[in-house]
Design an enzyme around this catalytic site. Sequence first.
Site, PDB file in Angstrom:
ATOM      1  NE  ARG A   1      -3.644   1.989   2.818  1.00  0.00           N
ATOM      2  CZ  ARG A   1      -3.837   2.613   3.991  1.00  0.00           C
ATOM      3  NH1 ARG A   1      -3.156   2.232   5.062  1.00  0.00           N
ATOM      4  NH2 ARG A   1      -4.700   3.586   4.096  1.00  0.00           N
TER       5      ARG A   1
ATOM      6  CG  HIS B   1      -1.183   5.471   0.332  1.00  0.00           C
ATOM      7  ND1 HIS B   1      -1.765   5.844   1.519  1.00  0.00           N
ATOM      8  CD2 HIS B   1      -2.097   4.683  -0.281  1.00  0.00           C
ATOM      9  CE1 HIS B   1      -2.977   5.290   1.624  1.00  0.00           C
ATOM     10  NE2 HIS B   1      -3.184   4.576   0.550  1.00  0.00           N
TER      11      HIS B   1
ATOM     12  CG  ASN C   1      -0.216   8.285   3.963  1.00  0.00           C
ATOM     13  OD1 ASN C   1      -0.631   7.262   3.405  1.00  0.00           O
ATOM     14  ND2 ASN C   1       0.340   9.282   3.320  1.00  0.00           N
TER      15      ASN C   1
ATOM     16  CG  HIS D   1      -7.976  -3.455  -1.648  1.00  0.00           C
ATOM     17  ND1 HIS D   1      -9.020  -2.562  -1.753  1.00  0.00           N
ATOM     18  CD2 HIS D   1      -6.888  -2.720  -1.288  1.00  0.00           C
ATOM     19  CE1 HIS D   1      -8.572  -1.337  -1.478  1.00  0.00           C
ATOM     20  NE2 HIS D   1      -7.289  -1.408  -1.196  1.00  0.00           N
TER      21      HIS D   1
HETATM   22  C1  HEM Z   1      -9.851   3.759  -4.919  1.00  0.00           C
HETATM   23  C2  HEM Z   1      -8.711   3.183  -4.586  1.00  0.00           C
HETATM   24  C3  HEM Z   1      -8.388   2.704  -3.217  1.00  0.00           C
HETATM   25  C4  HEM Z   1      -8.990   2.992  -2.025  1.00  0.00           C
HETATM   26  C5  HEM Z   1     -10.181   3.876  -1.772  1.00  0.00           C
HETATM   27  C6  HEM Z   1      -8.277   2.268  -0.997  1.00  0.00           C
HETATM   28  C7  HEM Z   1      -8.575   2.336   0.347  1.00  0.00           C
HETATM   29  C8  HEM Z   1      -7.972   1.581   1.319  1.00  0.00           C
HETATM   30  C9  HEM Z   1      -8.304   1.620   2.720  1.00  0.00           C
HETATM   31  C10 HEM Z   1      -9.346   2.533   3.351  1.00  0.00           C
HETATM   32  C11 HEM Z   1      -7.553   0.699   3.352  1.00  0.00           C
HETATM   33  C12 HEM Z   1      -7.584   0.330   4.837  1.00  0.00           C
HETATM   34  C13 HEM Z   1      -6.621   1.167   5.638  1.00  0.00           C
HETATM   35  C14 HEM Z   1      -6.745   0.887   7.125  1.00  0.00           C
HETATM   36  O1  HEM Z   1      -7.741   1.259   7.706  1.00  0.00           O
HETATM   37  O2  HEM Z   1      -5.843   0.264   7.695  1.00  0.00           O
HETATM   38  C15 HEM Z   1      -6.732   0.066   2.348  1.00  0.00           C
HETATM   39  C16 HEM Z   1      -5.846  -0.937   2.588  1.00  0.00           C
HETATM   40  C17 HEM Z   1      -4.989  -1.435   1.633  1.00  0.00           C
HETATM   41  N1  HEM Z   1      -4.829  -0.979   0.333  1.00  0.00           N
HETATM   42 FE1  HEM Z   1      -6.073   0.246  -0.633  1.00  0.00          FE
HETATM   43  N2  HEM Z   1      -7.269   1.557  -1.578  1.00  0.00           N
HETATM   44  C18 HEM Z   1      -7.292   1.796  -2.931  1.00  0.00           C
HETATM   45  C19 HEM Z   1      -6.418   1.302  -3.878  1.00  0.00           C
HETATM   46  C20 HEM Z   1      -5.336   0.523  -3.595  1.00  0.00           C
HETATM   47  C21 HEM Z   1      -4.319   0.156  -4.531  1.00  0.00           C
HETATM   48  C22 HEM Z   1      -4.298   0.572  -6.003  1.00  0.00           C
HETATM   49  C23 HEM Z   1      -3.418  -0.610  -3.868  1.00  0.00           C
HETATM   50  C24 HEM Z   1      -2.136  -1.247  -4.365  1.00  0.00           C
HETATM   51  C25 HEM Z   1      -1.492  -0.888  -5.454  1.00  0.00           C
HETATM   52  C26 HEM Z   1      -3.903  -0.757  -2.508  1.00  0.00           C
HETATM   53  C27 HEM Z   1      -3.338  -1.537  -1.545  1.00  0.00           C
HETATM   54  C28 HEM Z   1      -3.855  -1.708  -0.265  1.00  0.00           C
HETATM   55  C29 HEM Z   1      -3.373  -2.720   0.663  1.00  0.00           C
HETATM   56  C30 HEM Z   1      -2.350  -3.798   0.355  1.00  0.00           C
HETATM   57  C31 HEM Z   1      -4.081  -2.528   1.857  1.00  0.00           C
HETATM   58  C32 HEM Z   1      -3.927  -3.309   3.166  1.00  0.00           C
HETATM   59  C33 HEM Z   1      -3.012  -2.534   4.107  1.00  0.00           C
HETATM   60  C34 HEM Z   1      -2.732  -3.216   5.443  1.00  0.00           C
HETATM   61  O3  HEM Z   1      -3.155  -4.330   5.685  1.00  0.00           O
HETATM   62  O4  HEM Z   1      -2.028  -2.585   6.254  1.00  0.00           O
HETATM   63  N3  HEM Z   1      -5.042  -0.026  -2.374  1.00  0.00           N
HETATM   64  N4  HEM Z   1      -6.990   0.634   1.125  1.00  0.00           N
END
Ligand code: HEM
Length: 345
Positions: free
Chosen positions: A72, A76, A103, A201
């Site tokens: 992630r 970002h 972040n 995700h």
């Molecule tokens: C519209 C696009 C996206 C939105 C709105 C979004 C939103 C989010 C949110 C809200 C979380 C949870 C954060 C938390 O509360 O800990 C998350 C986790 C994550 N996102 Fe996204 N995301 C998007 C696109 C992406 C993309 C393109 C990637 C990778 C290239 C990505 C990779 C991840 C990963 C791997 C997690 C898990 C993080 C963890 O377990 O610590 N996301 N995302």
Amino acid sequence: MWTERRRRRAQLLHLMAAAAVVVVGSALASAQEAALRVGFYRATCPIAEDVVLAEMRLILMEDDTLAPSLLRMHYHDCFVQGCDGSIMLQSRKGKTERDALPNRSMRGYDAIERIKARLETVCPLTVSCADIIAMAARDAVYLSHGPWYDVETGRRDGNITAAEYVENDLPPPDSNIIDVKTFFSVKSLNSKDIAVLFGCHSIGTSHCGPIQKRLYNFTGNMDQDPSLDPAYATELRKLCPPPRPGDNDGVPVGGKTKVPLDPGSNYTFDLSYYRHVLATGGLFQSDGSLLHDPVTRGYVEKVANASSPDEYYADFAAAMLKMGRTDVLVGDLGEIRPTCGIFVD
Ligand code: HEM
């Protein structure tokens, strides 16, 4: 929280980006892309990628929940001012990208610093923080049983950061498909890239904050998002109670509880995210939004029903390469710092 102001700003950005692309974009992009290449450190630090992978193995052995966070982090970093390592910069006044709401749930800054320190002992002032983040993201996928892909390197680091850039550049989790396409097109990523990259995700978790509105107050009438599968919604409501005063104190957003993004396989990078989105509408509205556009929906259906991961993995490698080229600093631009998380004030 995710304001209309940001959406309007995204639309404005879209228009500005479209104009800029016509005038200077293609010349600049091709110059930048030419400078990024697989094996950039082959002459200057031939063991760079081995060092990153070895450290990543140790880091994930100690805490495997850092794999999704480091994946992630690359997203970002790239979406906010380009893949320039600026996500690592720190402020004593709470003014950096790191301090912005999206972040605050990011982890793994120390892991990047640890890899950087290791690289500084073998190749001082050679490998950029932006490249370390890109390599760590690739290794995070690989070490989560996902595909290996060749990562391009040659990025240099930026030293400009501001918390407000983050909220302007990253789509919020309650985005619909129009919002998502707008935010991603500003970064030259198309509908297929969106559908492919959302497969990130497949690993990791979310705090309850980003889904509370969807579960408890979707339209402001204490209702639930009707596009969310009722059985899945019931499970989520058990894990994530309605928001309470004080939930947003401290680092976690919406309390400390975390829910899997891809239930049942949230530490294995695989295709089940697409089956999950198709069956339930996904965890975030933005995940479910993939079903509301013919191209992204078609892609979700194709991957959800694929008998082999090979085509998806090839698409994933291509999309990550494309995202990794976003507004990079190369050549004489930017800098190589001895540490990544320097203070800017
Ligand atoms: C519209 C696009 C996206 C939105 C709105 C979004 C939103 C989010 C949110 C809200 C979380 C949870 C954060 C938390 O509360 O800990 C998350 C986790 C994550 N996102 Fe996204 N995301 C998007 C696109 C992406 C993309 C393109 C990637 C990778 C290239 C990505 C990779 C991840 C990963 C791997 C997690 C898990 C993080 C963890 O377990 O610590 N996301 N995302």
